[in-house]
Design an enzyme around this catalytic site. Structure first.
Site, PDB file in Angstrom:
ATOM      1  N   SER A   1       1.015  -1.172  -0.056  1.00  0.00           N
ATOM      2  CA  SER A   1       0.092  -0.119  -0.053  1.00  0.00           C
ATOM      3  C   SER A   1       0.826   1.151  -0.090  1.00  0.00           C
ATOM      4  CB  SER A   1      -1.049   0.074   1.270  1.00  0.00           C
ATOM      5  OG  SER A   1      -1.480   1.213   1.487  1.00  0.00           O
TER       6      SER A   1
ATOM      7  N   TYR B   1      -1.764  -1.694  10.621  1.00  0.00           N
ATOM      8  CA  TYR B   1      -1.937  -1.543   8.984  1.00  0.00           C
ATOM      9  C   TYR B   1      -0.506  -1.175   8.354  1.00  0.00           C
ATOM     10  CZ  TYR B   1      -3.729  -1.343   4.190  1.00  0.00           C
ATOM     11  OH  TYR B   1      -4.070  -1.438   2.866  1.00  0.00           O
TER      12      TYR B   1
HETATM   13  P1  NAI Z   1     -11.578  -6.340  -0.098  1.00  0.00           P
HETATM   14  O1  NAI Z   1     -12.074  -6.207   1.383  1.00  0.00           O
HETATM   15  O2  NAI Z   1     -12.484  -5.792  -1.077  1.00  0.00           O
HETATM   16  O3  NAI Z   1     -10.931  -7.551  -0.367  1.00  0.00           O
HETATM   17  C1  NAI Z   1     -10.263  -8.276   0.357  1.00  0.00           C
HETATM   18  C2  NAI Z   1     -10.498  -9.900   0.165  1.00  0.00           C
HETATM   19  O4  NAI Z   1      -9.592 -10.377   1.195  1.00  0.00           O
HETATM   20  C3  NAI Z   1     -11.935  -9.970   0.854  1.00  0.00           C
HETATM   21  O5  NAI Z   1     -12.794 -10.971  -0.117  1.00  0.00           O
HETATM   22  C4  NAI Z   1     -11.935 -10.731   2.009  1.00  0.00           C
HETATM   23  O6  NAI Z   1     -12.608 -11.617   2.604  1.00  0.00           O
HETATM   24  C5  NAI Z   1     -10.407 -11.434   2.184  1.00  0.00           C
HETATM   25  N1  NAI Z   1      -9.862 -11.643   3.111  1.00  0.00           N
HETATM   26  C6  NAI Z   1      -9.696 -10.722   4.303  1.00  0.00           C
HETATM   27  N2  NAI Z   1      -9.129 -11.225   5.455  1.00  0.00           N
HETATM   28  C7  NAI Z   1      -8.795 -12.937   5.042  1.00  0.00           C
HETATM   29  C8  NAI Z   1      -8.023 -13.829   5.655  1.00  0.00           C
HETATM   30  N3  NAI Z   1      -7.692 -13.673   6.974  1.00  0.00           N
HETATM   31  N4  NAI Z   1      -8.216 -14.997   4.717  1.00  0.00           N
HETATM   32  C9  NAI Z   1      -8.698 -15.303   3.587  1.00  0.00           C
HETATM   33  N5  NAI Z   1      -9.168 -13.970   2.928  1.00  0.00           N
HETATM   34  C10 NAI Z   1      -9.262 -12.823   3.649  1.00  0.00           C
HETATM   35  O7  NAI Z   1     -10.269  -5.082  -0.164  1.00  0.00           O
HETATM   36  P2  NAI Z   1      -9.152  -4.666  -1.330  1.00  0.00           P
HETATM   37  O8  NAI Z   1      -9.170  -3.300  -1.282  1.00  0.00           O
HETATM   38  O9  NAI Z   1      -9.691  -5.403  -2.269  1.00  0.00           O
HETATM   39  O10 NAI Z   1      -7.926  -5.136  -0.555  1.00  0.00           O
HETATM   40  C11 NAI Z   1      -6.975  -6.005  -1.276  1.00  0.00           C
HETATM   41  C12 NAI Z   1      -5.727  -5.785  -0.805  1.00  0.00           C
HETATM   42  O11 NAI Z   1      -5.411  -4.411  -1.183  1.00  0.00           O
HETATM   43  C13 NAI Z   1      -5.454  -5.545   0.656  1.00  0.00           C
HETATM   44  O12 NAI Z   1      -4.303  -6.300   0.985  1.00  0.00           O
HETATM   45  C14 NAI Z   1      -5.198  -4.067   0.982  1.00  0.00           C
HETATM   46  O13 NAI Z   1      -4.357  -4.009   2.236  1.00  0.00           O
HETATM   47  C15 NAI Z   1      -4.850  -3.688  -0.006  1.00  0.00           C
HETATM   48  N6  NAI Z   1      -5.062  -2.186  -0.489  1.00  0.00           N
HETATM   49  C16 NAI Z   1      -6.083  -1.665  -0.581  1.00  0.00           C
HETATM   50  C17 NAI Z   1      -6.311  -0.368  -1.040  1.00  0.00           C
HETATM   51  C18 NAI Z   1      -7.766   0.201  -1.016  1.00  0.00           C
HETATM   52  O14 NAI Z   1      -7.720   1.438  -1.100  1.00  0.00           O
HETATM   53  N7  NAI Z   1      -8.705  -0.700  -1.122  1.00  0.00           N
HETATM   54  C19 NAI Z   1      -5.181   0.742  -0.961  1.00  0.00           C
HETATM   55  C20 NAI Z   1      -3.817  -0.101  -0.624  1.00  0.00           C
HETATM   56  C21 NAI Z   1      -3.714  -1.446  -0.403  1.00  0.00           C
END
Ligand code: NAI
Length: 262
Positions: free
Chosen positions: A145, A160
């Protein structure tokens, strides 16, 4: 006439594939002819999307596990690799914002949950993918991130940000260690991306006690003044997954419209 060369089908495992960036990447990989293995804690989400993917003729398998659970994650990676008949690409992407709170009141359990979900899982996924990539090489992409790498103004996000900084350090160590096997390891650092992640964040009532007023320039994001999309991040992941990035390893790719430079 131009000769057509059919490239071997890539086999990819994606964590956090049921939503946001992971889902968009799985969809794009499938459009590009990859076989995919999907991992997420959301079993219903996985079932629904893999049904949709299979309807398009895609080869797609899934396992619903918590990525911080060593035993279950290893089993999932072993089984998915067996179904895919190999592994070329690992996208370690599952993550949570967790609890944003002052360090003084953030509980150890809350700290551990964020670190384990984001950082421990990246170590575990990489560790379990190496035996399958050693012989023919591969590409590992880790979702970090801008938080913890370029910006530090999301007050309360100490766990985080630490997890995301740790992922970049891990990326660089792994890139050097695994280069001998032709395994490339890179991180993507998205800025604000429109996904479900913020809805799942716990904001502590005490946050206002530690906030420092940040004066942002009027007009917000430098590029187009728009929040980024998961599809844009997915395109960068695709680049890092393929030979288009054959000489790139150990680096961060910022996908943030330059917002973290402000
Ligand atoms: P999201 O919440 O839409 O998707 C994340 C997915 O990971 C979900 O389907 C969730 O069920 C799954 N997940 C969470 N904890 C889990 C676990 N313990 N075991 C298995 N699955 C698990 O979020 P997003 O935004 O797509 O995030 C994906 C990555 O991107 C993360 O690592 C986040 O930190 C990173 N990120 C997101 C940003 C944003 O603004 N959305 C910015 C920078 C980084």
């Amino acid at each position: 006439m131009t000769a057509t060369h059919s490239l071997p089908t890539k086999k990819a495992i994606i964590t956090g594939a049921a939503s946001g960036i992971g889902y968009a990447t799985a969809k794009l990989f499938i459009e590009k002819g990859f076989k995919v293995g999907l991992i997420d804690a959301d079993s219903q989400g996985l079932e629904d999307i893999s049904k949709d993917f299979k309807q398009t003729g895609a080869e797609c398998y899934y396992r619903s596990v918590d990525v911080s659970d060593e035993v279950l994650l290893k089993k999932a990676i072993d089984e998915l690799t067996s179904r895919l008949q190999g592994l070329d690409v690992l996208f370690s992407n599952a993550g949570i914002n967790g609890t944003w709170a002052p360090i003084e009141t953030l509980s150890t359990a809350e700290w551990d949950q964020t670190i384990n979900t984001n950082l421990r899982s990246t170590f575990l996924c990489t560790k379990f993918a190496i035996p399958y990539m050693k012989e023919s090489g591969g590409s590992i992409i880790i979702t970090s991130s801008i938080n913890g790498t370029r910006i530090f103004n999301n007050f309360g996000a100490s766990a985080y940000s630490a997890s995301k900084a740790g992922q970049v350090a891990f990326t660089k160590m792994a890139a050097l260690e695994l280069a001998r096997y032709n395994i490339r390891v890179n991180a993507i650092c998205p800025g604000a991306i429109d996904t479900a992640i913020n809805e799942k964040t716990t904001y502590s009532d005490e946050l206002k006690e530690i906030e420092i007023k940040v004066e942002f320039p009027e007009g917000d994001r430098p590029l187009k003044n728009e929040t980024g999309t998961s599809e844009q991040v997915a395109q960068s992941v695709l680049f890092l997954a393929t030979d288009a990035s054959a000489n790139i390893s150990g680096t961060e790719l910022y996908v943030d419209g330059a917002e973290s430079l402000l």
